[in-house]
Design a protein around this motif. Sequence first.
Motif, PDB file in Angstrom:
ATOM      1  N   LYS A 240      80.971 -35.411  36.691  1.00  0.00           N
ATOM      2  CA  LYS A 240      80.223 -35.949  37.810  1.00  0.00           C
ATOM      3  C   LYS A 240      79.574 -34.808  38.569  1.00  0.00           C
ATOM      4  CE  LYS A 240      83.370 -39.876  38.428  1.00  0.00           C
ATOM      5  NZ  LYS A 240      84.265 -40.591  39.375  1.00  0.00           N
ATOM      6  N   GLU A 241      78.636 -35.173  39.410  1.00  0.00           N
ATOM      7  CA  GLU A 241      77.962 -34.176  40.228  1.00  0.00           C
ATOM      8  C   GLU A 241      78.313 -34.415  41.685  1.00  0.00           C
ATOM      9  OE1 GLU A 241      73.439 -32.626  41.219  1.00  0.00           O
ATOM     10  OE2 GLU A 241      73.913 -33.526  39.268  1.00  0.00           O
ATOM     11  N   LEU A 242      78.751 -33.380  42.385  1.00  0.00           N
ATOM     12  CA  LEU A 242      79.190 -33.482  43.776  1.00  0.00           C
ATOM     13  C   LEU A 242      77.993 -33.295  44.697  1.00  0.00           C
ATOM     14  CD1 LEU A 242      81.736 -33.732  45.607  1.00  0.00           C
ATOM     15  CD2 LEU A 242      81.802 -31.236  45.626  1.00  0.00           C
ATOM     16  N   SER A 243      77.833 -34.230  45.637  1.00  0.00           N
ATOM     17  CA  SER A 243      76.724 -34.146  46.578  1.00  0.00           C
ATOM     18  C   SER A 243      77.125 -33.327  47.796  1.00  0.00           C
ATOM     19  CB  SER A 243      76.291 -35.545  47.014  1.00  0.00           C
ATOM     20  OG  SER A 243      77.335 -36.191  47.730  1.00  0.00           O
ATOM     21  N   ALA A 244      76.088 -32.842  48.518  1.00  0.00           N
ATOM     22  CA  ALA A 244      76.354 -32.022  49.705  1.00  0.00           C
ATOM     23  C   ALA A 244      77.031 -32.825  50.807  1.00  0.00           C
ATOM     24  CB  ALA A 244      75.052 -31.400  50.212  1.00  0.00           C
ATOM     25  N   ASP A 245      76.604 -34.092  50.979  1.00  0.00           N
ATOM     26  CA  ASP A 245      77.198 -34.930  52.029  1.00  0.00           C
ATOM     27  C   ASP A 245      78.679 -35.153  51.782  1.00  0.00           C
ATOM     28  OD1 ASP A 245      74.747 -35.092  53.234  1.00  0.00           O
ATOM     29  OD2 ASP A 245      74.199 -37.012  52.299  1.00  0.00           O
ATOM     30  N   VAL A 246      79.015 -35.446  50.517  1.00  0.00           N
ATOM     31  CA  VAL A 246      80.426 -35.682  50.206  1.00  0.00           C
ATOM     32  C   VAL A 246      81.242 -34.400  50.397  1.00  0.00           C
ATOM     33  CG1 VAL A 246      82.021 -36.300  48.356  1.00  0.00           C
ATOM     34  CG2 VAL A 246      79.879 -37.554  48.617  1.00  0.00           C
ATOM     35  N   ALA A 247      80.676 -33.265  49.971  1.00  0.00           N
ATOM     36  CA  ALA A 247      81.395 -32.001  50.118  1.00  0.00           C
ATOM     37  C   ALA A 247      81.665 -31.667  51.581  1.00  0.00           C
ATOM     38  CB  ALA A 247      80.605 -30.879  49.454  1.00  0.00           C
ATOM     39  N   ASN A 248      80.650 -31.839  52.433  1.00  0.00           N
ATOM     40  CA  ASN A 248      80.833 -31.571  53.861  1.00  0.00           C
ATOM     41  C   ASN A 248      81.802 -32.551  54.502  1.00  0.00           C
ATOM     42  OD1 ASN A 248      78.909 -29.334  54.944  1.00  0.00           O
ATOM     43  ND2 ASN A 248      77.686 -30.452  53.456  1.00  0.00           N
ATOM     44  N   LYS A 249      81.720 -33.817  54.107  1.00  0.00           N
ATOM     45  CA  LYS A 249      82.620 -34.823  54.665  1.00  0.00           C
ATOM     46  C   LYS A 249      84.073 -34.517  54.304  1.00  0.00           C
ATOM     47  CE  LYS A 249      83.528 -39.801  54.667  1.00  0.00           C
ATOM     48  NZ  LYS A 249      83.087 -41.122  54.127  1.00  0.00           N
ATOM     49  N   LEU A 250      84.312 -34.151  53.041  1.00  0.00           N
ATOM     50  CA  LEU A 250      85.676 -33.821  52.630  1.00  0.00           C
ATOM     51  C   LEU A 250      86.166 -32.529  53.288  1.00  0.00           C
ATOM     52  CD1 LEU A 250      85.547 -34.721  48.827  1.00  0.00           C
ATOM     53  CD2 LEU A 250      86.559 -36.036  50.688  1.00  0.00           C
ATOM     54  N   PHE A 251      85.248 -31.581  53.501  1.00  0.00           N
ATOM     55  CA  PHE A 251      85.636 -30.347  54.181  1.00  0.00           C
ATOM     56  C   PHE A 251      86.080 -30.633  55.610  1.00  0.00           C
ATOM     57  CE2 PHE A 251      84.822 -26.175  56.169  1.00  0.00           C
ATOM     58  CZ  PHE A 251      85.564 -25.388  55.304  1.00  0.00           C
ATOM     59  N   GLU A 252      85.380 -31.546  56.292  1.00  0.00           N
ATOM     60  CA  GLU A 252      85.794 -31.932  57.642  1.00  0.00           C
ATOM     61  C   GLU A 252      87.138 -32.644  57.622  1.00  0.00           C
ATOM     62  OE1 GLU A 252      84.450 -31.219  60.532  1.00  0.00           O
ATOM     63  OE2 GLU A 252      82.899 -30.014  59.575  1.00  0.00           O
ATOM     64  N   GLN A 253      87.356 -33.489  56.610  1.00  0.00           N
ATOM     65  CA  GLN A 253      88.647 -34.173  56.498  1.00  0.00           C
ATOM     66  C   GLN A 253      89.779 -33.168  56.283  1.00  0.00           C
ATOM     67  OE1 GLN A 253      88.405 -37.133  53.419  1.00  0.00           O
ATOM     68  NE2 GLN A 253      86.860 -38.371  54.489  1.00  0.00           N
ATOM     69  N   TYR A 254      89.510 -32.137  55.496  1.00  0.00           N
ATOM     70  CA  TYR A 254      90.533 -31.122  55.252  1.00  0.00           C
ATOM     71  C   TYR A 254      90.858 -30.361  56.540  1.00  0.00           C
ATOM     72  CZ  TYR A 254      93.062 -27.351  52.975  1.00  0.00           C
ATOM     73  OH  TYR A 254      94.039 -26.461  52.604  1.00  0.00           O
ATOM     74  N   LYS A 255      89.840 -30.080  57.351  1.00  0.00           N
ATOM     75  CA  LYS A 255      90.093 -29.413  58.632  1.00  0.00           C
ATOM     76  C   LYS A 255      90.926 -30.301  59.553  1.00  0.00           C
ATOM     77  CE  LYS A 255      85.831 -28.338  59.732  1.00  0.00           C
ATOM     78  NZ  LYS A 255      84.712 -27.726  60.474  1.00  0.00           N
ATOM     79  N   GLN A 256      90.622 -31.606  59.619  1.00  0.00           N
ATOM     80  CA  GLN A 256      91.404 -32.519  60.447  1.00  0.00           C
ATOM     81  C   GLN A 256      92.847 -32.606  59.940  1.00  0.00           C
ATOM     82  OE1 GLN A 256      90.286 -33.719  63.261  1.00  0.00           O
ATOM     83  NE2 GLN A 256      88.293 -32.737  62.864  1.00  0.00           N
ATOM     84  N   LYS A 257      93.001 -32.510  58.608  1.00  0.00           N
ATOM     85  CA  LYS A 257      94.347 -32.512  58.036  1.00  0.00           C
ATOM     86  C   LYS A 257      95.132 -31.281  58.496  1.00  0.00           C
ATOM     87  CE  LYS A 257      96.519 -32.323  53.439  1.00  0.00           C
ATOM     88  NZ  LYS A 257      96.864 -30.906  53.421  1.00  0.00           N
ATOM     89  N   LEU A 258      94.477 -30.133  58.534  1.00  0.00           N
ATOM     90  CA  LEU A 258      95.136 -28.922  59.026  1.00  0.00           C
ATOM     91  C   LEU A 258      95.529 -29.054  60.486  1.00  0.00           C
ATOM     92  CD1 LEU A 258      92.866 -26.179  57.399  1.00  0.00           C
ATOM     93  CD2 LEU A 258      95.180 -26.796  56.707  1.00  0.00           C
ATOM     94  N   GLN A 259      94.621 -29.622  61.281  1.00  0.00           N
ATOM     95  CA  GLN A 259      94.915 -29.780  62.707  1.00  0.00           C
ATOM     96  C   GLN A 259      96.054 -30.765  62.926  1.00  0.00           C
ATOM     97  OE1 GLN A 259      91.792 -31.520  65.082  1.00  0.00           O
ATOM     98  NE2 GLN A 259      92.399 -30.384  66.901  1.00  0.00           N
TER      99      GLN A 259
END
Length: 614
Positions: free
Chosen positions: A489-508
């Motif tokens: 599959k090909e990863l889109s920029a929107d999905v990558a940024n959205k998941l990156f934000e989710q990972y930051k919220q997970k850390l917090q």
Amino acid sequence: MSDNYIVSARKYRPQTFDTVVGQEHITTTLKNAIKNQHLAHAYLFCGPRGVGKTTCARILAKTINCETPTADMEACGVCNTCMSFKNNTSFNVFELDAASNNSVDDIRELTNQVRFAPQQGRYKVYIIDEVHMLSAAAFNAFLKTLEEPPPYAIFILATTEKHKILPTILSRCQIFDFRRITTHDIVAHLQSIAAKEGMIAQEAALHVIAQKSEGAMRDALSMLDRIASFTNGMLTYSNTMEHLNLLDAEYYFRLTDSMLSQDVAATLLLLDQALEKGFEGDVIINGLAEHFRNLLLCKDQRMAKLLDVPNDFRPVYNEKANQTPPSFILSALNVINDCELNYKTATNKRLHTEMCLIRLCFLLQSLSPAAAKAEDSLLQAGNTEVKKNISSVIPVISQTQTEQNNTSNKSINSIDNEQVAINIKIIETQLPKPEPINKAPEKAELKTAIGEPIAPPTSTNNRRLSMNMLSDIDTEISKATANKDDKKKELSADVANKLFEQYKQKLQGENKNVIYAQFCMMRVEVRPPDEVRIISPSELTDTYARDQRTTLIDFYRAETDMIVRITTEIQEDEAVKARQNTVVLSKSEIYEAMAQKNPYLAKLKEGLGMQIEY
């Protein structure tokens, strides 16, 4: 000559308001009160020991009775009253020590003396030192006289513990709070006395004396006399530290270096050196806390004025502060604070101190991103039982794969079916759904990821794990991984940024505040088809990104069913560079720059006769 020796605290005791050190707010008020004839009938001088309470009381008593005061409201020192005061023959000044004269009879005798007017001078001054030592009955006997004394009587009360004085006494006095004398003022005063006495004293040595005195000038002068006798008038930093039995800054610098290098042996050997010299563990820990506080203050130039160290040591502290991470300093202060709180209750105080230093040695490792990642995996488990099962299933699978190529391992066979059933449930969530079974089971039974039933545990708890079962689990895991790899599959920029934000919220949410703060300064870019590049503004932030890379790959894989590649890159912020390169211009420079761009501006200025404000 020894019979005529006078200690510095008495020899250089201030005789006028101007010579009092560090209490300008008190002396200025008293001089203005004398000048304007606004003298109160009762004063209360309170503050720490050795800051000039009794000295100011005696100067006030001498000045208000001086026959020819100066224009600045200082005693002349040559009139009859001044000379009698200097020779301790004055009948107008009475000093009473309340610590040894605290009964009602002593106060009654004092009140009887108040009735008689002074034979010479204008006022009779009663100085009562350590007034908080008076008994409650003595205070009550003193109330009436203190509130309405004769016009020629003035009471000056001095105490180090104002809270012990009755409120009825406080309400009848003008209260003056003396403050601790600053280190700078004490050093300057000691330098002047050393010059008068012919001593050779280093500023760093006098600074140590001033710090050790804790704002008390009398204590500082006593230490100066003692060290001058010990060193024969040659006060250096080293012999001052030796005589006062203090650990110098160099010791704590070496201790900090060994901690940053995680050298436990060197740290404990340094501790042993200090203990052999007679230092207690709490003294070492307290000095280490002060050392780390100084390093923390050097992290910001705005806090430089709070750094109370000799001027020779300031560059060294600044250099060492740049080598020490702020997170290490803050965490070290917390560890040291806990050690200080529990030191008194510790049975083995040396071991207690050693354990504190060992924790500090490994503190930097625990604060690193890699250690934080390991801690995250532990916190993800729901409860203690699940943590135990997760820790046991990992060696089971890895050891089984080894067994298939070699001989059987007895440690694996010791795992019973009851524990394996829970472990397989955890693995089952990562595998594809099994094919449905047409025939409904007659009894509820546990299933593996491939649908094979597991017999319930017996009471004897002697059932062993089948090697074929573990082999089947490995086969299913391999198939599931192969199927996912086939689907590109090909990863889109929107999905990558959205998941990156989710990972930051997970850390917090998991209280990983240090890692979360670093991730807030990052951004991600997508490089098709499966590369996610993390852009960091600094090398420190890039270190956190690289150490979290494996966890991020697993996170993206769980959310997108794709195996992505995580790369990192450092790009310094141009806005920060621009602010650093910004030059502040004066008004004349601004005008010259504007005039170069527009020559008519200079003609307008000359035509209107305008001037540039400076």
